[in-house]
Design an enzyme around this catalytic site. Structure first.
Site, mmCIF file in Angstrom:
data_model
loop_
_atom_site.group_PDB
_atom_site.id
_atom_site.type_symbol
_atom_site.label_atom_id
_atom_site.label_comp_id
_atom_site.label_asym_id
_atom_site.label_seq_id
_atom_site.Cartn_x
_atom_site.Cartn_y
_atom_site.Cartn_z
ATOM 1 N N ASP A 42 0.813 -1.215 0.000
ATOM 2 C CA ASP A 42 0.000 0.000 0.000
ATOM 3 C C ASP A 42 0.848 1.268 0.000
ATOM 4 O O ASP A 42 1.991 1.269 0.471
ATOM 5 C CB ASP A 42 -0.883 0.033 1.254
ATOM 6 C CG ASP A 42 -2.074 -0.884 1.159
ATOM 7 O OD1 ASP A 42 -2.143 -1.689 0.216
ATOM 8 O OD2 ASP A 42 -2.943 -0.800 2.055
ATOM 9 N N ASP A 43 0.239 2.336 -0.511
ATOM 10 C CA ASP A 43 0.660 3.735 -0.318
ATOM 11 C C ASP A 43 1.739 4.241 -1.263
ATOM 12 O O ASP A 43 2.085 5.421 -1.211
ATOM 13 C CB ASP A 43 1.108 3.990 1.125
ATOM 14 C CG ASP A 43 0.015 3.715 2.136
ATOM 15 O OD1 ASP A 43 -1.124 3.451 1.715
ATOM 16 O OD2 ASP A 43 0.301 3.749 3.348
ATOM 17 N N HIS A 93 -5.840 3.001 -4.590
ATOM 18 C CA HIS A 93 -5.801 3.274 -3.147
ATOM 19 C C HIS A 93 -6.117 4.742 -2.876
ATOM 20 O O HIS A 93 -5.621 5.311 -1.907
ATOM 21 C CB HIS A 93 -4.421 2.888 -2.594
ATOM 22 C CG HIS A 93 -4.371 2.738 -1.095
ATOM 23 N ND1 HIS A 93 -5.330 2.062 -0.370
ATOM 24 C CD2 HIS A 93 -3.466 3.178 -0.175
ATOM 25 C CE1 HIS A 93 -5.011 2.084 0.911
ATOM 26 N NE2 HIS A 93 -3.894 2.764 1.056
ATOM 27 N N HIS A 97 -5.023 9.749 -0.301
ATOM 28 C CA HIS A 97 -4.889 8.911 0.890
ATOM 29 C C HIS A 97 -5.585 9.559 2.093
ATOM 30 O O HIS A 97 -5.006 9.725 3.170
ATOM 31 C CB HIS A 97 -3.410 8.660 1.209
ATOM 32 C CG HIS A 97 -3.174 7.469 2.086
ATOM 33 N ND1 HIS A 97 -2.989 7.570 3.446
ATOM 34 C CD2 HIS A 97 -3.086 6.144 1.805
ATOM 35 C CE1 HIS A 97 -2.794 6.363 3.969
ATOM 36 N NE2 HIS A 97 -2.842 5.485 2.995
ATOM 37 N N HIS A 189 3.676 -2.427 3.177
ATOM 38 C CA HIS A 189 3.687 -1.066 2.623
ATOM 39 C C HIS A 189 5.013 -0.797 1.905
ATOM 40 O O HIS A 189 6.074 -1.149 2.420
ATOM 41 C CB HIS A 189 3.508 -0.033 3.735
ATOM 42 C CG HIS A 189 2.177 -0.104 4.423
ATOM 43 N ND1 HIS A 189 1.888 -1.046 5.383
ATOM 44 C CD2 HIS A 189 1.051 0.641 4.258
ATOM 45 C CE1 HIS A 189 0.636 -0.875 5.796
ATOM 46 N NE2 HIS A 189 0.109 0.138 5.132
#
Length: 244
Positions: A42-43, A93, A97, A189
């Protein structure tokens, strides 16, 4: 005399996992006897750590799914291109964020659309999978995702190594390897805050994790392939192919 004003807000309802799974709109993991798992990040994409992760994945012939933030894709498009070219899956995603359980449907739709557009401009297709920020989900978030053509992907709750808390690489790996089961979805991540040490620990832990999986007969596949091979959904539903 005192005056009191009351602001009434609507809080979106959150159903049980079983209810969401019956609806077919959210996936945590799949039931399969085949030794396949999906590792997700993620991210990102991150200009330093994502390429390092890609190198390690290639070493073990492993595929992964990257849930990317649109604002970072805009900054590092070449990293996204490499993810796709090496056969990994790219998923949505959101753009900024936004960590807010009470996000509005219009804001979330805009976040998803912006991210879809910038991803499509770089690799030629829009992703089908979406992971809510922080894994936060409720009826509004899920229904908005569905209206935008997304399938919500969370992760096997016991396989969150909480790498964002900056544990040692050995702790990250140990947490995953001791609990891994066929059909699991692992959360990691490739971008954690601004401290270099945080994401570097994830990279180090990944090497040990993949070595364990490889030695124990596991195959690391994209989330879409995990769902397809488990007969959760038809392969044509997904845009999972790398650029030529």
């Amino acid at each position: 005399m005192f005056y009191f004003s009351f602001c009434l807000t609507t809080v979106a309802h959150t159903r049980s996992r079983e209810e969401y799974e019956k609806l077919g709109h959210v996936v945590w993991e799949v039931d399969t006897k085949e030794k396949i798992v999906a590792i997700t990040f993620d991210d990102g994409p991150h200009p330093v750590f994502t390429p390092q992760i890609l190198d390690i994945l290639a070493k073990y012939n492993a595929k992964a799914t990257f849930f990317v933030a649109g604002n970072k894709v805009k900054r590092f498009p070449s990293v996204l291109e490499r993810i796709a070219k090496e056969g990994h899956e790219i998923a949505n995603h959101t753009y900024n964020h936004i960590f807010n359980r009470n996000i509005t449907s219009s804001t979330l739709s805009s976040e998803l659309e912006q991210t879809d557009e910038i991803i499509q401009s770089i690799i030629g297709y829009k992703p089908t999978l979406y992971r809510p920020v922080g894994g936060m989900h409720n009826d509004l978030i899920i229904n908005t995702a569905v209206k935008n053509g997304k399938l919500v992907i969370l992760w096997s709750w016991h396989l969150d190594a909480e790498d964002w808390k900056n544990p040692a690489a050995s702790q990250i790996s140990r947490h995953i390897t001791k609990g891994i089961r066929p059909g699991n979805i692992v959360l990691l991540h490739d971008w954690i805050g601004t401290e270099y040490s945080r994401t570097s620990q994830t990279v180090k832990g990944l090497e040990t994790t993949l070595r364990f999986l490889y030695q124990n007969g596991y195959e690391c596949v994209t989330v879409s392939e995990l769902l397809f091979r488990s007969e959760i959904i038809d392969q044509d539903y997904f845009n999972t192919f790398p650029i030529e």
